[in-house]
Design an enzyme around this catalytic site. Structure first.
Site, PDB file in Angstrom:
ATOM      1  N   LYS A   1       0.826  -1.206   0.000  1.00  0.00           N
ATOM      2  CA  LYS A   1       0.000   0.000   0.000  1.00  0.00           C
ATOM      3  C   LYS A   1       0.862   1.259   0.000  1.00  0.00           C
ATOM      4  O   LYS A   1       0.523   2.256  -0.650  1.00  0.00           O
ATOM      5  CB  LYS A   1      -0.922  -0.024   1.216  1.00  0.00           C
TER       6      LYS A   1
ATOM      7  N   GLY B   1     -12.600  -5.373   5.282  1.00  0.00           N
ATOM      8  CA  GLY B   1     -13.951  -5.918   5.431  1.00  0.00           C
ATOM      9  C   GLY B   1     -14.668  -5.953   4.097  1.00  0.00           C
ATOM     10  O   GLY B   1     -14.433  -5.116   3.219  1.00  0.00           O
TER      11      GLY B   1
END
Length: 434
Positions: free
Chosen positions: A207, A308
């Protein structure tokens, strides 16, 4: 049967994220059509096994195990949420070559070989969007890619892995050791059975590479990012941080630094102590946050759930709607911006501050000897304090900025001194601490 004027959407993968993408495409079909200006029709979902259990019910006629046939069947939009390098890379390239635009959440692939994907999208005249690849539902890719493109970003500092943030937060709040906090994270589903990608910093490094590439208009790969995980962080480290009004966080840090030949990019992931007054210090449990500093806009913070199924699917759907609008208007969004081609500064040349805890003999002159050891290796001291007496005597030193090599030489020197029993902790420090 295809709805008239609808854009045909194919989804690759039906795990926690893919299943939520399918659910939202189905449940919110009318609203999405109004927002996009054109219906989005799900025409296929590629899976590994047709009979695998899934979080949502997918009509059998949409399921296929032939992902290549699906992405080359004339679909308009492809969502890739299978992860990994292959077959994801080949499928994305095949989709672009067949005329489809692509939305991906694949941080590992973008960080390893994003250049190939962007070049293929440019050649095909199609969009490649990836908001979901970093920090889940938090909108950070588009602000860097579009909203701040007229500004000069100088630093991006972020908590971009929820698993490690949960573990460190529990260590700070309860005094637990790393192993116990990891076990709790696994019991609650925040950590995988094999947590290596998270706790050793691989996920955050991918990231960081994406964020640095966007922020500084330079191609940065995961291999360019210095990486340290949190498995060596001890309860004593966390207590020591608390004593100086700080917390320990796993940080992704991307910044412009002066290099040998002008400005260079520094990209690193490592645990660090940050003052409790810093906005990132209040990011709790499995949440993520990214702190951006730029010349004109100043300081900006983006906060929210970083993982999630549903939160990540939200980011995917946002990209889908944007691309659908482009498709309807006959336009495309911004592609890769790597015009600066700045060099990436090696970690050995990057200056950082350090917290060093040293068990010492409790006798006169110890502080002076320790200070001399730091000075001999060019490491100046910002603060120093003594804790305990007798067998518990300890010096805690916070340095000014130094290189890893300087600090390593200092620690080696300290370990050879008769007055030093043990160097018990070495950790980087970000921000102003007490």
């Amino acid at each position: 049967m295809q709805t008239k004027d609808a854009l045909r959407v194919a989804v690759l993968g039906c795990g926690s994220v893919g299943s939520q993408v399918v659910r939202l495409l189905t449940e919110q079909a009318d609203d999405l059509a109004m927002r996009a200006g054109v219906p989005l029709e799900l025409v296929g979902v590629a899976v590994r096994r047709l009979d695998a259990p899934r979080e949502v019910d997918v009509p059998g006629h949409l399921l296929t195990t032939d992902a290549t046939a699906l992405v080359t069947s004339g679909v308009d939009l492809v969502v890739e949420v299978i992860g990994g390098i292959e077959p994801a890379r080949s499928l994305i390239l095949a989709a672009l070559e067949s005329g489809a635009s692509v939305v991906t959440a694949n941080k590992a692939l973008l960080a390893e070989d994003g250049a190939t994907l962007f070049e293929a999208a440019e050649k095909a005249g199609r969009d490649l969007y990836y908001e979901a690849a970093v920090a889940g539902a938090i909108p950070i890719i588009r602000p860097l890619r579009e909203s701040l493109v007229g500004d000069t970003v100088t630093r991006v500092l972020g908590i971009v892995n929820g698993t490690t943030n949960y573990i460190l937060d529990k260590m700070d709040g309860s005094g637990a050791g790393f192993a116990d906090a990891l076990g709790e994270a696994q019991e609650l589903g925040y950590a995988e059975a094999d947590p290596t990608a998270d706790v050793e910093g691989f996920d955050a490094a991918a990231k960081a590479a994406i964020l640095a590439s966007l922020a500084f208009h330079t191609r940065v790969t995961a291999a360019d990012v210095h990486r340290e995980g949190i498995s060596d962080v001890t309860a004593a480290d966390v207590r020591s941080a608390a004593d100086m009004g700080a917390v320990v966080k796993l940080l992704a840090i991307c910044e412009l630094r002066d290099g040998p030949e002008g400005q260079a990019v520094s990209a690193r992931v490592h645990p660090a102590m940050i003052p409790r007054s810093h906005p990132l210090a209040s990011v709790r449990e499995a949440y993520n946050a990214v702190f951006v500093e730029s010349q004109a806009a100043g300081r900006l913070m983006f906060y929210g759930p970083g993982a999630g199924g549903a939160p990540t699917a939200s980011a995917v759907l946002g990209d889908l709607v944007t691309i659908a609008r482009h498709h309807r208007a006959g336009t495309r969004g911004a592609g890769e911006s790597a015009y600066t081609a700045r060099p990436v500064l090696p970690m050995g040349e990057t200056l950082t501050r350090y917290h060093v805890a040293i068990d010492v003999e409790d006798r006169a002159g110890v502080l002076a000897l320790v200070a001399t050891a730091f000075a001999e290796h060019g490491v100046s001291i910002q603060t120093v304090r003594q804790e305990g007496r007798g067998a518990d005597a300890q010096l805690v030193v916070v340095s000014h900025r130094a290189t890893d090599a300087q600090l390593a030489a200092t620690v080696a020197h300290l370990q050879q001194m008769d007055i030093v029993r043990e160097v018990t902790s070495v950790m980087r420090v970000e921000g102003e601490t007490e």
